[in-house]
Write an enzyme that holds these catalytic residues in place. Structure first.
Site, PDB file in Angstrom:
ATOM      1  N   LYS A 201       0.852  -1.194   0.000  1.00 11.12           N
ATOM      2  CA  LYS A 201       0.000   0.000   0.000  1.00 11.12           C
ATOM      3  C   LYS A 201       0.887   1.243   0.000  1.00 11.12           C
ATOM      4  O   LYS A 201       1.692   1.443   0.904  1.00 11.12           O
ATOM      5  CB  LYS A 201      -0.906  -0.003   1.227  1.00 11.12           C
ATOM      6  N   ARG A 211     -11.182   9.415   1.849  1.00  8.95           N
ATOM      7  CA  ARG A 211     -10.992  10.047   3.164  1.00  8.95           C
ATOM      8  C   ARG A 211     -12.183  10.903   3.548  1.00  8.95           C
ATOM      9  O   ARG A 211     -12.464  11.084   4.733  1.00  8.95           O
ATOM     10  CB  ARG A 211      -9.686  10.842   3.175  1.00  8.95           C
ATOM     11  N   LYS A 258      -2.028  -1.457  -3.962  1.00 16.36           N
ATOM     12  CA  LYS A 258      -2.961  -0.340  -3.872  1.00 16.36           C
ATOM     13  C   LYS A 258      -2.194   0.965  -3.939  1.00 16.36           C
ATOM     14  O   LYS A 258      -1.195   1.087  -3.218  1.00 16.36           O
ATOM     15  CB  LYS A 258      -3.684  -0.453  -2.527  1.00 16.36           C
ATOM     16  N   SER A 284     -10.273   5.187  -4.671  1.00 18.65           N
ATOM     17  CA  SER A 284     -11.299   6.198  -4.911  1.00 18.65           C
ATOM     18  C   SER A 284     -10.869   7.245  -5.931  1.00 18.65           C
ATOM     19  O   SER A 284     -11.632   7.588  -6.836  1.00 18.65           O
ATOM     20  CB  SER A 284     -11.676   6.861  -3.593  1.00 18.65           C
TER      21      SER A 284
HETATM   22  C1  PBG Z   1      -7.391   3.332   5.457  1.00 17.34           C
HETATM   23  C2  PBG Z   1      -7.622   3.117   4.017  1.00 17.34           C
HETATM   24  C3  PBG Z   1      -7.459   4.013   2.947  1.00 17.34           C
HETATM   25  C4  PBG Z   1      -7.966   3.374   1.831  1.00 17.34           C
HETATM   26  C5  PBG Z   1      -8.376   2.099   2.209  1.00 17.34           C
HETATM   27  N1  PBG Z   1      -8.148   1.945   3.558  1.00 17.34           N
HETATM   28  C6  PBG Z   1      -7.030   5.413   2.898  1.00 17.34           C
HETATM   29  C7  PBG Z   1      -5.771   5.854   3.493  1.00 17.34           C
HETATM   30  O1  PBG Z   1      -4.844   5.081   3.707  1.00 17.34           O
HETATM   31  O2  PBG Z   1      -5.723   7.046   3.775  1.00 17.34           O
HETATM   32  C8  PBG Z   1      -8.051   3.996   0.453  1.00 17.34           C
HETATM   33  C9  PBG Z   1      -9.123   3.468  -0.431  1.00 17.34           C
HETATM   34  C10 PBG Z   1      -9.548   4.385  -1.514  1.00 17.34           C
HETATM   35  O3  PBG Z   1      -8.997   5.489  -1.749  1.00 17.34           O
HETATM   36  O4  PBG Z   1     -10.509   4.007  -2.202  1.00 17.34           O
HETATM   37  N2  PBG Z   1      -6.150   3.297   5.959  1.00 17.34           N
END
Ligand code: PBG
Length: 339
Positions: A201, A211, A258, A284
């Site tokens: 990630k 968010r 991701k 997203s």
């Molecule tokens: C939480 C998390 C995030 C996403 C999934 N779990 C955001 C982040 O790390 O700030 C992102 C998913 C998306 O943007 O669709 N930690």
């Protein structure tokens, strides 16, 4: 001269033979995305009266507990059987988190749909903290503590599994969380619960709409302004590899890259090296980018979404997490990529 040209052109024709019509094209495809490999994310939010649409994510809502169940029912009629749940509790804390809002939703989903649905629950603390970071902040507020955060993550994961989740999906990026979660699950007799780790990630700018949906942006006057001290730097592919090997060894059943499109090289490389099921999260921001272009009339949205999913399959993903899963029945049926 003319003869030479004819010869060159006739050689070139051979590749177009397989592109000439839809039947030949569909016969020779090497990748076919199917609805079975898609996971639909949901946001369920404590303390709101009506559901709210998430900016940029067409058809995705911040649901109330009751609209969540209706939405899932509706999606199941359209072929969705696998979901990823993000619970957003009303009460924010800085420590000693309470997983009960999300566990109640898991119990309700299981009660309503039984074993017809595969429930994955996202495990992170960013929607539960007062400051929006993914764990417990040090007293100085300058870093996220690893050990105490992992303890809380394992506590939440266990609660979700006990509530009936088939799979827990840690997205926090702390060290050692997969091993700790596996240990917590096994000691409670939950050996069958899957762990899908967000193992690669990245510290990405493409998480914006999420968010808003999950109420999870880092907020307040913090010395720790972003997630760069725990998420992987976009310019560190070797970190993604090490992190995925580590999570795999600690017991992750499914690994993940991701975001998706900007990290296809990572997905292609890691999925060749580590032979476990690979998921990719079309996050997203990348989903919204396609939607916004489509709304401006600049591209055909559904076809562009299917093109992105095809790229994920080509790069080695067997599982695709996408906000468009609920539309896939329609989008895939029309054979968009086949013309
Ligand atoms: C939480 C998390 C995030 C996403 C999934 N779990 C955001 C982040 O790390 O700030 C992102 C998913 C998306 O943007 O669709 N930690």
């Amino acid at each position: 001269m003319a003869n030479k040209l004819d010869k060159i052109i006739s050689q070139c024709l051979s590749l177009r033979r397989l592109r000439q019509n839809p039947l030949i094209r569909e016969l020779t495809l090497e990748h076919r995305v199917s609805i079975e490999q898609l996971i639909q994310p949901y946001f369920v939010v404590d303390g709101i009266k009506q559901r709210e649409e998430v900016p940029g994510l067409t058809g995705t809502y911040r649901d109330t507990p009751s609209t969540l169940l209706k939405q899932i029912e509706n999606d199941m009629e359209n072929g969705i059987k696998k979901i990823l749940l993000f619970g957003v509790p009303k009460e924010k804390r800085s420590d000693n988190f309470d997983p009960s809002f999300t566990t109640s939703q898991i119990i309700a989903i299981r009660k309503a749909f039984g074993k017809d649905i595969f429930i994955a629950a996202d495990v992170c603390l960013c929607s539960s903290t007062t400051h929006g970071h993914c764990g417990i902040l040090s007293a100085e507020g300058d870093h996220v503590e690893n050990a105490s955060t992992v303890y809380e993550l394992a506590k939440s994961a266990l609660a979700y599994a006990q509530a009936g989740a088939d799979c827990v999906a840690p997205s926090d990026m702390m060290d050692g969380r997969v091993g700790a979660i596996r240990e917590a699950l096994d000691s409670a007799g939950l050996e069958k619960t899957l762990i899908m780790s967000y193992s690669a990630k990245f510290h990405s700018k493409f998480y914006g709409p999420f968010r808003i949906a999950a109420d999870s942006a880092p907020k307040g006057a913090l010395s720790l302004k972003d997630r760069s001290t725990y998420q992987i730097d976009p310019a560190r592919p070797s970190d993604a590899l090490e992190s995925s090997i580590r999570d795999s060894e600690e017991g992750a059943d499914i690994l993940m890259v991701k975001p998706g499109l900007p990290y296809l090289d990572i997905l292609a490389r890691l999925s060749k090296k580590i032979h476990k099921p690979w998921a990719v999260y079309e996050v997203s921001g990348e989903f919204a980018a396609i939607e916004l272009m489509a709304k401006q009339g600049l591209i055909q949205g559904p076809a562009a979404h299917v093109e992105a999913w095809t790229a994920f399959a080509r790069a080695g993903a067997s599982i695709i997490i996408t906000y468009g899963a609920r539309f896939a029945g329609e989008w895939l049926k029309s054979g968009i990529t086949r013309g």
